[in-house]
Design an enzyme around this catalytic site. Structure first.
Site, PDB file in Angstrom:
ATOM      1  N   LYS A 151       0.841  -1.204   0.000  1.00  0.00           N
ATOM      2  CA  LYS A 151       0.000   0.000   0.000  1.00  0.00           C
ATOM      3  C   LYS A 151       0.868   1.242   0.000  1.00  0.00           C
ATOM      4  CE  LYS A 151      -1.858   2.774   2.917  1.00  0.00           C
ATOM      5  NZ  LYS A 151      -1.769   4.020   2.115  1.00  0.00           N
TER       6      LYS A 151
ATOM      7  N   GLU B  89      10.079   1.136  10.477  1.00  0.00           N
ATOM      8  CA  GLU B  89      11.089   2.185  10.335  1.00  0.00           C
ATOM      9  C   GLU B  89      10.365   3.504  10.535  1.00  0.00           C
ATOM     10  OE1 GLU B  89      12.545   5.061   9.349  1.00  0.00           O
ATOM     11  OE2 GLU B  89      13.486   4.523   7.423  1.00  0.00           O
TER      12      GLU B  89
ATOM     13  N   CYS C 262      13.660  10.453   6.760  1.00  0.00           N
ATOM     14  CA  CYS C 262      13.538   9.826   8.086  1.00  0.00           C
ATOM     15  C   CYS C 262      14.818  10.006   8.897  1.00  0.00           C
ATOM     16  CB  CYS C 262      13.182   8.360   7.951  1.00  0.00           C
ATOM     17  SG  CYS C 262      14.246   7.463   6.832  1.00  0.00           S
TER      18      CYS C 262
ATOM     19  N   GLU D  63       9.714  14.998  15.536  1.00  0.00           N
ATOM     20  CA  GLU D  63      10.105  14.940  14.132  1.00  0.00           C
ATOM     21  C   GLU D  63       9.250  15.945  13.350  1.00  0.00           C
ATOM     22  OE1 GLU D  63       9.186  11.341  11.763  1.00  0.00           O
ATOM     23  OE2 GLU D  63      11.291  11.405  11.185  1.00  0.00           O
TER      24      GLU D  63
END
Ligand code: NAI
Ligand code: MG
Length: 493
Positions: free
Chosen positions: A182, A257, A291, A389
């Site tokens: 997906k 992750e 990331c 983040e």
């Protein structure tokens, strides 16, 4: 300012069991060009029924289809052919990727090269997976077999759309798994182009299914599906936690992750030019939507003021522009949602710290989700802009005094994906390497990523590793086989 040419609106269906199918609800969702804010595609939404169909197709392909009989060599060849298609079609794929995600075309071209390399790497690895013989007593033989885990549900983000698809699909195919992928709802287009080639490279129906829709519906149904053996996820920590909880009901294997708040540490003795450049590159590449972004920049007090000034001065040169212009170094953020999220952090940052450069929307753009490269300094490591983040072009610069303090601040984060250290002193460099709690550490660089080396985080950056043989391991089960060589009955009862 130039804008991208007006694109025609394409339509995409889902790819299930080797067929292009509309969603059972017949609903579609819009996909945008973040530079022009225009709709460039309509994509069929997959609801729980469609997810069920895809998972069942993958299950059937795994349990009883021709895929179960293919050799490791054959699986490798499939991947080599896929790599070749990507290389042949790089101009089309890179343009579509840049248009849909907002990343500069030059970066999108690098991504496509990495996609092809990833397929090639796992194509080569497919027939190098072997078992082993275990040193049990002489009257028995024990060996281990490596077998594919089964059906893998793979949920990926929008920052490196096709590359993340490759990181997930390549090791799974090499291992002999079947997949339901997906893509992120913001950026499904290149993965759907890839789907065009799956049959011709030799994948039987059901081996790779690609379905689209929002995470809360399509992704959640995939995670909950009892016919899926494993979920591989890249995305936010918040969604990673939801996935772990949901996957617990069916005890799926999970790899995550989840990004981070990676420290990029600069000592006073670092090569000055390389360091200033590396600080910017570490956090501003791909608009900071990375990331492993070096979003906490730790600078030794002896050089701190000069370093912040030099960073700000050089950041002025970063060319913001249309993703398809070859000299663009920073495009728009991927979506309105991400733009709003990053903008709210910019407002917060102005209260929590001092601003060296940036802090808002660049004036020259009337449209598009552009954000100025922004450097906040005198940031306290406990400020939200140092802990959360942001996933945009926003750096938080933090001063430190000496090695001990650098390590303490670097590790004072719930995350642990990556880190970097810049110094000419190899003793200090390797002490810091050993002390940093993170899955990837760079010395005198930040961001280079190779398919041969493992990728993944410590702490709340997730678990499991991608790339290299480590990435393949996550798609394999271990079967132990015991063979009795002793014909005498046990005689126990
Ligand atoms: P997200 O984590 O919501 O989305 C990533 C993927 O997960 C997408 O495919 C999405 O459809 C899917 N998803 C979302 N909710 C789900 C659910 N309940 N069940 C199953 N799948 C689900 O990320 P989003 O909202 O696009 O971005 C939010 C923040 O996440 C960013 O600001 C950034 O901090 C972080 N992020 C980290 C990434 C990384 O590389 N580690 C990549 C993208 C975002
Ligand atoms: Mg989300």
């Amino acid at each position: 300012m130039t804008t991208t040419a007006k694109a025609t609106v394409r339509t995409y269906r889902n790819y299930i069991n080797g067929q292009w199918v509309e969603g059972s609800s017949k609903e579609t969702f819009a996909v945008y060009d973040p530079a022009t804010e225009e709709v460039i595609a309509q994509v069929a939404s997959a609801n729980a029924r469609d997810v069920d169909q895809a998972a069942k197709a993958a299950r059937a392909a795994f349990d009883s289809g021709p895929w179960a009989q293919t050799t490791a060599q054959d699986r490798g060849r499939v991947l080599f052919k896929l790599a070749e298609r990507v290389r042949q079609n790089t101009p089309m794929l890179a343009e579509l990727e840049a248009r849909n995600s907002g990343k500069p075309i030059v970066e999108a071209e690098y991504d496509m090269a990495d996609v092809a390399t990833c397929f090639e790497y796992y194509g080569g690895l497919a027939n190098k997976v072997t078992g082993s013989v275990n040193p049990v007593p002489a009257n028995a033989l024990s060996f281990t077999m490596r077998e594919p885990i089964g059906v893998a549900g793979q949920i990926i983000p929008w920052n490196y759309p096709l590359l993340m698809a490759a990181w997930k699909l390549a090791p799974a195919i090499a291992a002999g798994c079947c997949c339901v992928l997906k893509p992120a709802e913001q950026t499904p287009l290149t993965a759907m182009e890839l789907a065009n080639w799956l049959e011709e490279v030799g994948l039987p129906p059901g081996v790779v299914n690609i379905i689209n829709g929002v995470g809360e519906v399509t992704g959640a149904a995939l995670v909950a599906h009892p016919g899926v053996d494993k979920i591989a996820f890249t995305g936010s920590a918040a969604v990673g936690k939801i996935i772990v909880k949901s996957a617990a009901d069916t005890l799926k294997r999970v790899t995550l992750e989840l990004g981070g708040k990676s420290p990029n540490v600069f000592f006073a003795d670092a090569d000055w030019e390389a360091a200033v450049d590396g600080a910017l590159f570490g956090v501003f590449i791909n608009q900071g939507e990375v990331c492993s972004a070096g979003s906490r920049i730790l600078v030794e007090k002896k050089i701190y003021t000069k370093f912040v000034e030099a960073m700000a001065e050089r950041a002025k040169r970063i060319k913001l522009g249309a993703p398809l212009e070859r000299d663009t170094k920073m495009g728009p953020l991927v979506s309105k949602e991400q733009y709003d999220r990053v903008s709210s952090y910019l407002e917060l940052g102005k209260k929590e710290a001092k601003t060296a450069i940036g802090g808002g929307r660049p004036k020259e753009f009337s449209k598009g989700y552009y954000v100025e490269p922004t450097i906040f300094y005198d940031v306290d490591n406990h400020a939200r802009i140092a802990r959360e983040e942001i996933f945009g072009p926003v750096a938080s610069v933090i001063p430190f005094d000496g090695e001990g303090e650098a390590i303490r601040i670097a590790n004072d984060t719930p995350y642990g994906l990556a880190g970097a250290v810049w110094t000419r002193d190899i003793y200090k460099a390797f002490r810091v390497v050993k002390s940093m709690r993170a899955g990837i550490i760079w010395v005198n660089h930040m961001q280079p990523t190779y398919v041969e080396a493992p990728w993944g985080g410590y702490k709340q950056s997730g678990f499991g590793r991608e790339l290299g043989p480590w990435g393949m391991e996550e798609y394999l089960e271990t079967k132990q086989v015991f063979v009795n060589l002793d014909e005498t009955p046990i005689g126990w009862y």
